[in-house]
Design a protein around this motif. Structure first.
Motif, PDB file in Angstrom:
ATOM      1  N   SER A 186       0.821  -1.205   0.000  1.00 48.53           N
ATOM      2  CA  SER A 186       0.000   0.000   0.000  1.00 48.53           C
ATOM      3  C   SER A 186       0.859   1.260   0.000  1.00 48.53           C
ATOM      4  CB  SER A 186      -0.922   0.017   1.221  1.00 48.53           C
ATOM      5  OG  SER A 186      -1.638   1.233   1.272  1.00 48.53           O
ATOM      6  N   CYS A 187       0.623   2.111  -1.003  1.00 50.03           N
ATOM      7  CA  CYS A 187       1.384   3.351  -1.153  1.00 50.03           C
ATOM      8  C   CYS A 187       0.652   4.547  -0.558  1.00 50.03           C
ATOM      9  CB  CYS A 187       1.667   3.602  -2.631  1.00 50.03           C
ATOM     10  SG  CYS A 187       2.620   2.283  -3.425  1.00 50.03           S
ATOM     11  N   ARG A 188      -0.299   4.282   0.295  1.00 52.05           N
ATOM     12  CA  ARG A 188      -1.082   5.343   0.934  1.00 52.05           C
ATOM     13  C   ARG A 188      -0.214   6.416   1.584  1.00 52.05           C
ATOM     14  NH1 ARG A 188      -5.915   4.046   5.287  1.00 52.05           N
ATOM     15  NH2 ARG A 188      -6.669   6.191   5.605  1.00 52.05           N
ATOM     16  N   PRO A 189       0.912   6.043   2.259  1.00 54.41           N
ATOM     17  CA  PRO A 189       1.715   7.097   2.892  1.00 54.41           C
ATOM     18  C   PRO A 189       2.268   8.124   1.920  1.00 54.41           C
ATOM     19  CG  PRO A 189       2.337   4.923   3.733  1.00 54.41           C
ATOM     20  CD  PRO A 189       1.432   4.694   2.559  1.00 54.41           C
ATOM     21  N   LEU A 190       2.347   7.778   0.638  1.00 51.55           N
ATOM     22  CA  LEU A 190       2.950   8.679  -0.342  1.00 51.55           C
ATOM     23  C   LEU A 190       1.953   9.637  -0.979  1.00 51.55           C
ATOM     24  CD1 LEU A 190       5.331   6.200  -2.217  1.00 51.55           C
ATOM     25  CD2 LEU A 190       5.887   7.764  -0.363  1.00 51.55           C
ATOM     26  N   LEU A 191       0.675   9.499  -0.664  1.00 54.85           N
ATOM     27  CA  LEU A 191      -0.321  10.375  -1.290  1.00 54.85           C
ATOM     28  C   LEU A 191      -0.129  11.830  -0.876  1.00 54.85           C
ATOM     29  CD1 LEU A 191      -3.609   8.259  -1.095  1.00 54.85           C
ATOM     30  CD2 LEU A 191      -2.398   8.983  -3.171  1.00 54.85           C
ATOM     31  N   TYR A 192       0.288  12.051   0.362  1.00 52.56           N
ATOM     32  CA  TYR A 192       0.393  13.412   0.865  1.00 52.56           C
ATOM     33  C   TYR A 192       1.787  13.754   1.378  1.00 52.56           C
ATOM     34  CZ  TYR A 192      -4.690  13.082   0.728  1.00 52.56           C
ATOM     35  OH  TYR A 192      -5.991  12.899   0.317  1.00 52.56           O
ATOM     36  N   SER A 193       2.724  12.827   1.293  1.00 53.17           N
ATOM     37  CA  SER A 193       4.054  13.063   1.837  1.00 53.17           C
ATOM     38  C   SER A 193       5.069  12.189   1.110  1.00 53.17           C
ATOM     39  CB  SER A 193       4.079  12.750   3.341  1.00 53.17           C
ATOM     40  OG  SER A 193       5.403  12.732   3.840  1.00 53.17           O
ATOM     41  N   ASN A 194       6.301  12.682   1.061  1.00 51.50           N
ATOM     42  CA  ASN A 194       7.395  11.906   0.490  1.00 51.50           C
ATOM     43  C   ASN A 194       8.329  11.346   1.560  1.00 51.50           C
ATOM     44  OD1 ASN A 194       6.511  12.374  -2.131  1.00 51.50           O
ATOM     45  ND2 ASN A 194       7.807  14.177  -2.401  1.00 51.50           N
ATOM     46  N   ASP A 195       7.901  11.389   2.803  1.00 53.56           N
ATOM     47  CA  ASP A 195       8.777  10.973   3.902  1.00 53.56           C
ATOM     48  C   ASP A 195       9.250   9.530   3.753  1.00 53.56           C
ATOM     49  OD1 ASP A 195       8.513  13.461   4.970  1.00 53.56           O
ATOM     50  OD2 ASP A 195       7.115  12.883   6.570  1.00 53.56           O
ATOM     51  N   SER A 196       8.380   8.666   3.230  1.00 56.68           N
ATOM     52  CA  SER A 196       8.754   7.250   3.102  1.00 56.68           C
ATOM     53  C   SER A 196       9.036   6.860   1.650  1.00 56.68           C
ATOM     54  CB  SER A 196       7.648   6.358   3.677  1.00 56.68           C
ATOM     55  OG  SER A 196       6.413   6.606   3.033  1.00 56.68           O
ATOM     56  N   LEU A 197       9.296   7.843   0.809  1.00 56.58           N
ATOM     57  CA  LEU A 197       9.516   7.559  -0.607  1.00 56.58           C
ATOM     58  C   LEU A 197      10.678   6.588  -0.817  1.00 56.58           C
ATOM     59  CD1 LEU A 197       8.880   8.046  -3.588  1.00 56.58           C
ATOM     60  CD2 LEU A 197      10.322  10.091  -3.500  1.00 56.58           C
TER      61      LEU A 197
ATOM     62  N   ALA B 199     -10.782   2.256  -0.461  1.00 59.72           N
ATOM     63  CA  ALA B 199     -11.237   3.304   0.460  1.00 59.72           C
ATOM     64  C   ALA B 199     -10.502   4.611   0.206  1.00 59.72           C
ATOM     65  CB  ALA B 199     -11.041   2.851   1.907  1.00 59.72           C
ATOM     66  N   GLN B 200      -9.184   4.537  -0.046  1.00 57.71           N
ATOM     67  CA  GLN B 200      -8.421   5.749  -0.319  1.00 57.71           C
ATOM     68  C   GLN B 200      -8.866   6.393  -1.634  1.00 57.71           C
ATOM     69  OE1 GLN B 200      -6.332   2.801   0.918  1.00 57.71           O
ATOM     70  NE2 GLN B 200      -7.281   3.804   2.677  1.00 57.71           N
ATOM     71  N   LEU B 201      -9.168   5.560  -2.620  1.00 58.01           N
ATOM     72  CA  LEU B 201      -9.611   6.097  -3.908  1.00 58.01           C
ATOM     73  C   LEU B 201     -10.992   6.728  -3.797  1.00 58.01           C
ATOM     74  CD1 LEU B 201      -8.224   3.197  -6.061  1.00 58.01           C
ATOM     75  CD2 LEU B 201      -7.488   5.586  -6.201  1.00 58.01           C
ATOM     76  N   GLU B 202     -11.867   6.113  -3.032  1.00 58.08           N
ATOM     77  CA  GLU B 202     -13.184   6.703  -2.809  1.00 58.08           C
ATOM     78  C   GLU B 202     -13.040   8.073  -2.143  1.00 58.08           C
ATOM     79  OE1 GLU B 202     -17.046   4.490  -1.396  1.00 58.08           O
ATOM     80  OE2 GLU B 202     -15.991   5.227   0.379  1.00 58.08           O
TER      81      GLU B 202
ATOM     82  N   GLU C  20      -9.636  14.986  -5.611  1.00 59.71           N
ATOM     83  CA  GLU C  20      -8.171  14.919  -5.619  1.00 59.71           C
ATOM     84  C   GLU C  20      -7.641  13.666  -6.314  1.00 59.71           C
ATOM     85  OE1 GLU C  20      -6.912  15.213  -1.563  1.00 59.71           O
ATOM     86  OE2 GLU C  20      -7.449  17.344  -1.389  1.00 59.71           O
ATOM     87  N   LEU C  21      -8.368  13.169  -7.280  1.00 59.20           N
ATOM     88  CA  LEU C  21      -7.927  11.955  -7.958  1.00 59.20           C
ATOM     89  C   LEU C  21      -6.621  12.173  -8.725  1.00 59.20           C
ATOM     90  CD1 LEU C  21      -9.067   9.109  -7.992  1.00 59.20           C
ATOM     91  CD2 LEU C  21     -10.231   9.637 -10.124  1.00 59.20           C
ATOM     92  N   TYR C  22      -6.267  13.442  -8.957  1.00 59.92           N
ATOM     93  CA  TYR C  22      -5.001  13.748  -9.620  1.00 59.92           C
ATOM     94  C   TYR C  22      -3.810  13.216  -8.821  1.00 59.92           C
ATOM     95  CZ  TYR C  22      -4.510  17.453  -6.132  1.00 59.92           C
ATOM     96  OH  TYR C  22      -4.409  18.151  -4.941  1.00 59.92           O
ATOM     97  N   ARG C  23      -4.008  13.000  -7.532  1.00 58.14           N
ATOM     98  CA  ARG C  23      -2.921  12.491  -6.693  1.00 58.14           C
ATOM     99  C   ARG C  23      -2.477  11.086  -7.114  1.00 58.14           C
ATOM    100  NH1 ARG C  23      -1.773  15.651  -2.325  1.00 58.14           N
ATOM    101  NH2 ARG C  23      -3.358  17.210  -1.733  1.00 58.14           N
ATOM    102  N   VAL C  24      -3.359  10.360  -7.762  1.00 60.13           N
ATOM    103  CA  VAL C  24      -2.986   9.023  -8.239  1.00 60.13           C
ATOM    104  C   VAL C  24      -1.886   9.133  -9.283  1.00 60.13           C
ATOM    105  CG1 VAL C  24      -3.781   6.989  -9.496  1.00 60.13           C
ATOM    106  CG2 VAL C  24      -5.226   8.005  -7.720  1.00 60.13           C
ATOM    107  N   GLN C  25      -2.068  10.036 -10.243  1.00 60.53           N
ATOM    108  CA  GLN C  25      -1.046  10.211 -11.263  1.00 60.53           C
ATOM    109  C   GLN C  25       0.242  10.762 -10.667  1.00 60.53           C
ATOM    110  OE1 GLN C  25      -1.266   9.097 -14.539  1.00 60.53           O
ATOM    111  NE2 GLN C  25       0.928   9.461 -14.291  1.00 60.53           N
TER     112      GLN C  25
END
Length: 354
Positions: free
Chosen positions: A109-120, A142-145, A152-157
Motif C-alpha cells: 500500500s502506497c497510501r503514505p505517499l499520497l500526501y508526503s514523500n517521507d517514506s519515498l 477506500a483511499q480512492l473513494e 483529488e484523484l489527480y494524486r494518483v497520477q
C-alpha cells in the motif's frame, strides 16, 4: 586347479571414476525406506513424461509479454508491505530479485505517499528493478473513494510519477476494513469507484482482492472493464480478514471468525475465469490474470497458469517475504530454486485434462 594368491597393494587397485559412488550408495540404502511415497500423497495434476526432453539448461524459460513488458519468469511479487521499518530492506531486496530473474512486482500500500514523500525511499525501487519490467503502485479502494469525494484523484497520477510506476493496483477489501480496528467504511460499491478511476486515469489498472478471492458475479463485472489484469488474491494464502481479527478485540474476533473461511480458491477462480471467457466472448475486455492466493511453490504456479485459458502469471507474497527480510543472498537462493523448478516442470510435466 591350484590358485596362487598374490599380495596387492592399495595403489594397484582399480580406481572408480566416481569418487562419491560409495557414499551415495550408502545414503540410498539408509534413506530408501524414508523415501517411500504413499499413494494418497501423489500429485495427480500432471502427466510425468520423463523420456521426451533432456534436462533443461539454466535460463531456458522463454521470455513473454505481460502487462506490456517482457518478462522471463511467470512470477509476480504480490503486494506486501507498506510503511514499516522493514519496508526498505524488503522492497529493495524484492526489486533486485525481479531484475535478476525477470519477474514483475506490485508494491505494498502506497497510501503514505499520497500526501508526503517521507517514506519515498522505502518504495523507490524503479532504479533497482529497471525500466523493462512491470512495477505497479498500490492503493486501497477506500483511499480512492476518498480522493474522488475530495476531487483529488489527480494524486494518483502524481503517485505513479514519483514512483515511475507502470500503473496502479486497486485492492478491494470490504471484510478486512470491517474487521480492522482502524478500518474504513465504503460509501459506494467498489465497482463504481473502479469505473471512476478508469475514466479519470490513463494509467493501466489492476484490481485484486486481499486473500479471499471473489465469486462469479464480481469476476464477471471486472472482466468487462478495460483493466490491465485481475489479481485473484484467492483464499488459501495470507487472509487479511483473519489477520485483522487477530489484531482486534477478542469478542469481535470470535463473532466474525466464520467470515475468515468464506471465499474462493485460486483453482476455483481459474475455473470461473475460463467459464466467463467463453460466456463473455468479445465482451471480456480484461484477459490477463495474476493467479495468487495459496500458491505455495512453483508446481502450484505452473499448474494454475497452464490451466487458465488466458495469459497469466502467478503471484506469491508470504513465501517471498520470509526470504526478503534479511540478506539478498537468502532471497536470491530461494528464487533461483523456484525458477529451476519451473524449468524442470516445463521439460517433464504436462497438465492433465479435466
Amino acid at each position: 586347479m591350484t590358485f596362487t594368491s598374490k599380495s596387492v597393494t592399495v595403489d594397484t587397485l582399480p580406481q572408480s571414476n566416481d569418487p562419491t559412488a560409495a557414499a551415495r550408495k550408502r545414503d540410498h540404502i539408509e534413506l530408501a525406506f524414508r523415501s517411500q511415497v504413499e499413494s494418497g500423497t501423489l500429485d495427480n495434476r500432471f502427466f510425468y513424461e520423463p523420456v521426451l526432453a533432456a534436462h533443461p539448461e539454466k535460463g531456458s524459460l522463454k521470455k513473454f509479454l505481460f502487462l506490456g513488458k517482457t518478462m522471463t519468469a511467470p512470477v509476480w511479487v504480490s503486494s506486501m508491505t507498506g510503511g514499516t521499518e522493514h519496508a526498505n530492506t524488503i522492497n529493495h531486496n524484492l526489486a533486485r530479485a525481479c531484475k535478476e530473474f525477470g519477474m514483475g512486482m506490485g508494491l505494498g500500500s502506497c497510501r503514505p505517499l499520497l500526501y508526503s514523500n517521507d517514506s519515498l525511499a522505502d518504495f523507490n525501487v524503479r532504479p533497482l528493478i529497471g525500466d523493462d519490467l512491470p512495477l505497479f503502485a498500490n492503493l486501497g479502494i477506500a483511499q480512492l473513494e476518498e480522493l474522488i469525494d475530495k476531487g483529488e484523484l489527480y494524486r494518483v497520477q502524481d503517485l505513479l510519477s514519483k514512483l515511475q510506476a507502470d500503473g496502479l493496483i486497486i485492492h478491494i477489501n470490504p471484510l478486512q476494513e470491517w474487521l480492522q480496528p482502524e478500518g474504513d467504511r465504503f460509501k459506494r460499491p467498489p465497482l463504481e469507484t473502479i469505473q471512476r478511476v478508469l475514466e479519470k486515469t490513463e494509467a493501466p489498472v489492476i484490481v485484486k482482492e486481499v486473500g479471499q478471492g471473489m465469486g462469479y458475479e464480481s469476476l464477471k463485472a471486472l472482466m468487462q472493464l478495460p483493466l490491465a489484469a485481475i489479481d485473484f488474491a484467492a483464499n488459501g494464502g495470507t487472509n487479511f480478514s483473519r489477520l485483522e481479527m487477530l489484531r482486534g478485540d477478542a469478542q469481535k474476533a470470535a463473532t466474525y471468525e466464520p467470515l475468515a473461511y468464506v471465499g474462493h480458491s485460486a483453482e476455483e477462480m481459474v475455473i470461473l475465469a475460463n467459464q466467463l471467457l467463453l460466456e463473455l466472448g468479445n465482451a471480456a475486455q480484461c484477459r490477463q490474470f495474476i493467479i495468487s492466493g495459496g500458491v505455495q511453490h512453483f508446481l502450484d504456479g505452473y499448474y494454475l497458469i497452464n490451466k487458465i485459458q488466458a495469459p497469466a502469471i502467478y503471484g506469491q507474497a508470504s513465501a517471498f517475504l520470509r526470504h526478503a527480510r534479511g540478506s539478498y543472498e537468502a532471497l536470491q537462493e530461494y528464487v533461483a530454486a523456484q525458477v529451476e523448478g519451473l524449468e524442470l516442470a516445463n521439460a517433464f510435466l504436462k497438465i492433465k485434462p479435466v
